[in-house]
Design an enzyme around this catalytic site. Structure first.
Site, short mmCIF file in Angstrom:
data_model
loop_
_atom_site.label_atom_id
_atom_site.label_comp_id
_atom_site.label_asym_id
_atom_site.label_seq_id
_atom_site.Cartn_x
_atom_site.Cartn_y
_atom_site.Cartn_z
N THR A 21 -51.55 54.58 -9.47
CA THR A 21 -51.88 53.16 -9.38
C THR A 21 -52.07 52.49 -10.74
OG1 THR A 21 -52.87 53.44 -7.23
CG2 THR A 21 -53.62 51.54 -8.50
N LYS A 50 -58.34 46.81 -5.67
CA LYS A 50 -58.82 47.82 -6.62
C LYS A 50 -59.05 47.19 -7.99
CE LYS A 50 -56.14 51.58 -4.53
NZ LYS A 50 -55.08 52.59 -4.77
N ARG A 105 -58.71 48.59 -10.95
CA ARG A 105 -57.67 48.95 -11.92
C ARG A 105 -56.40 48.12 -11.74
NH1 ARG A 105 -58.69 53.33 -8.68
NH2 ARG A 105 -57.02 54.26 -7.44
N ASP A 114 -51.92 51.62 0.51
CA ASP A 114 -52.20 52.89 -0.18
C ASP A 114 -53.27 53.69 0.55
OD1 ASP A 114 -51.86 54.56 -2.68
OD2 ASP A 114 -54.01 54.16 -2.80
N HIS A 164 -52.69 57.34 2.29
CA HIS A 164 -53.49 58.53 1.93
C HIS A 164 -54.24 59.09 3.15
CE1 HIS A 164 -52.92 58.59 -2.36
NE2 HIS A 164 -53.39 57.38 -2.54
N ASP A 166 -46.80 49.54 -7.13
CA ASP A 166 -47.22 50.31 -8.30
C ASP A 166 -46.65 51.72 -8.29
OD1 ASP A 166 -48.73 50.91 -6.05
OD2 ASP A 166 -50.56 51.32 -7.18
ZN LIG Z 1 -51.53 52.96 -6.02
#
Ligand SMILES: [Zn+2]
Length: 555
Positions: free
Chosen positions: A80, A162, A164, A293, A297, A338
């Site tokens: 990411t 997120k 980031r 995402d 996951h 990403d």
């Molecule tokens: Zn990601």
């Protein structure tokens, strides 16, 4: 499941909103006034290709512009933070410095040597698990920052699931930057007043989280994917989830369409409250939608859960575009991801990927390190790394000669393992030039080189074989990404503006090409050769010198 918050934002419930104004018909003759960049976390080109016929709303619209389904996050570490760092800088991680979500720094003055990509490790009390968010590690400017330098009236804004993602798409000089921290939307940017949008959104999300959420109603297409898949060495079964959620279950909130709907609602609120796209200078609004995402996951990519997530996302993005239309904003959209992703091996084995398997736990850096120091008669832990592959670091506490012995032994041990495709040392990578050929032609060392930054990268990097999932402990996540293979590298790269004619392309392009293309769209000069990416001539009129011999849209 549709975001109630979105309806509230779009219905002008905020006092500061300008939505009482009659929408003006935008003039689309000149450069757009608002660039909307949407990153859908883990939205592989495989998912894009599979679901495109199912999309009827926002993703269908955006797919009707200049659509490259062979887009590449070209580098090896398909995570990411590096992925988001390429999108609006135009640079590979070898230039952005963002080599992973986490790297190791054994010289850091704290006991935790893991460094989070978007933290300031020099702040007292910051750790890789409980970090102080900062753009400090990003070494190059973003589109929004360069735009603000050239046009001081421009705003650089992000909202994301997120931290980031928001940080890497905006950089150091921002106007507003908001992200979900597990409890509410927060910022690390203290230079501007908190928008009313955020206060209202956090209040509404807090109330929604207090309530049980009914399961979604499936669709015929998604029902065709509902098949229970047992995860090996686990009590878990995935494949037929409908996103029912208990009150206060924040993990279930983020691994569901709720998070993206609320992220887009905040984006809409900020467009109104900040009057984005309505000033004399163009604005940049970066939106990273993280739920895909978390769904990937948690449930894998090929079950009913991902199906419901993507169809809901299509509707939510559609609502957002309709909202922009209703405001008369002259906007253009770029959409990408990403990184890609891969399904759980347990389901893949049933659908024609017989070699799909989980990684051997013996490859974990800690396990391998202890085995090797014992064999070599050394002390200490030997190796540091975040898992079974990627960057690996030799214990700096060892004498230089012992470090050399351990490096040689570790490289040999990893290379000898049947699940390992390749191992490259830092020395090999630093001697390799960053590739400038189309990303489809890059060999493995070139992919790893684009993820290499000296001082942050490991002493060597381990690349696993295709179809090996680097998760053996399935108690938390069951599926992931991060490999050098195209299921993790290939992502959609889409450009759309109201009125644009469809221009689908088979050309291989890179996510680093997005930034210079958007810059050309708004007439922002990017010095030739200053970034890795290239303006895409199939999308906009590129500056002559950039279009020259490396016109990517044509290859
Ligand atoms: Zn990601």
């Amino acid at each position: 499941m549709r975001s109630k918050l979105f309806a509230a934002m779009a219905a002008c419930l905020l006092p500061a909103m300008a939505c009482a104004e009659a929408p003006a018909e935008p003039s689309r003759a000149g450069p757009p006034k608002l660039l909307v960049i949407i990153s859908i976390d883990q939205f592989s080109a495989n998912l894009w290709d599979e679901y495109r016929p199912q999309f009827t709303a926002g993703l269908a619209r955006i797919g009707q512009g200049a659509a490259f389904h062979n887009g590449y996050q070209s580098h090896a570490a398909t995570e990411t933070c590096p992925g988001h760092s390429t999108i609006l800088t135009g640079d590979h991680p070898s230039r952005t410095g963002i080599i992973g979500n986490i790297w190791i720094d054994q010289s850091v003055k704290r006991s935790d040597v893991s460094i989070y990509c978007a933290e300031d490790e020099n702040v007292q009390g910051s750790s890789s698990a409980s970090y102080t968010v900062s753009p400090g590690h990003l070494l190059v400017p973003t589109l929004g920052e360069l735009l603000k330098l050239a046009r001081p009236g421009s705003r650089n804004v992000a909202v994301a699931g997120k931290d980031r993602a928001a940080v890497m798409m905006t950089g150091h000089d921002v106007d507003q930057r908001w992200y979900w921290n597990g409890k509410q939307f927060v910022t690390d940017h203290k230079g501007a007043p908190v928008p009313q949008t955020i206060l209202k959104a956090n209040d509404a999300i807090g109330r929604a989280l207090n309530e049980y959420r009914q399961p979604m109603t499936s669709t015929p297409y998604c029902l065709s994917k509902a098949r229970a898949i047992k995860i090996e060495n686990s009590e878990k079964t995935v494949g037929g989830g409908l996103f029912a959620r208990n009150a206060q279950d924040a993990a279930a909130f983020r691994a569901s369409p709720e998070l993206d709907g609320d992220t887009l609602a905040i984006a809409a609120g900020l467009v109104d409250e900040m009057k984005l796209g309505r000033g004399a200078d163009p604005d940049v609004l970066a939106i990273s939608l993280s739920a895909t995402d978390y769904v990937g996951h948690t449930y894998g990519t090929e079950g009913e859960e991902m199906c419901l997530q993507l169809l809901e996302l299509d509707r939510e993005v559609g609502d957002f575009l309709k909202f922009l239309d209703s405001r008369g904003v002259d906007y253009a959209v770029a959409l990408t991801a990403d990184h890609g992703g891969k399904d759980v091996p347990e389901r893949e084995r049933l659908v024609g990927v017989p070699g799909a398997k989980r990684v051997d736990p013996a490859l974990a850096a800690g396990t391998m390190g202890l085995k090797l120091v014992k064999q070599l008669g050394l002390n200490g832990f030997g190796l540091l790394g975040e898992g079974t592959s990627g960057d690996m670091y030799i214990d700096r506490g060892l004498a230089p000669r012992d470090r050399e012995r351990l490096l040689a032994a570790a490289v040999a041990a990893y290379r000898a393992h049947p699940q390992v495709e390749a191992v490259f040392t830092a020395k090999q990578l630093s001697a390799t030039p960053v590739a400038t050929t189309p990303p489809t032609q890059w060999n493995l060392i070139q992919r790893a080189r684009a993820s290499y930054y000296p001082g942050r990268s490991g002493d060597f990097v381990v690349l696993l074989k295709k179809d090996v999932t680097p998760i053996f402990d399935t108690s938390y996540y069951v599926a992931t990404h991060g490999s050098v293979w195209d299921y993790d590298r290939r992502v959609p790269v889409l450009f759309w503006r109201p009125g644009m004619l469809p221009a689908p392309s088979e050309a291989a392009v890179e996510t680093t090409d997005i930034m210079p293309t958007l810059a050309a769209w708004i007439g922002l000069h990017i010095a030739p050769g200053s970034i890795d990416g290239h303006c895409l001539a199939g999308v906009v009129a590129c500056p002559a010198r950039q279009a020259g011999g490396t016109e990517r849209g044509k290859r």
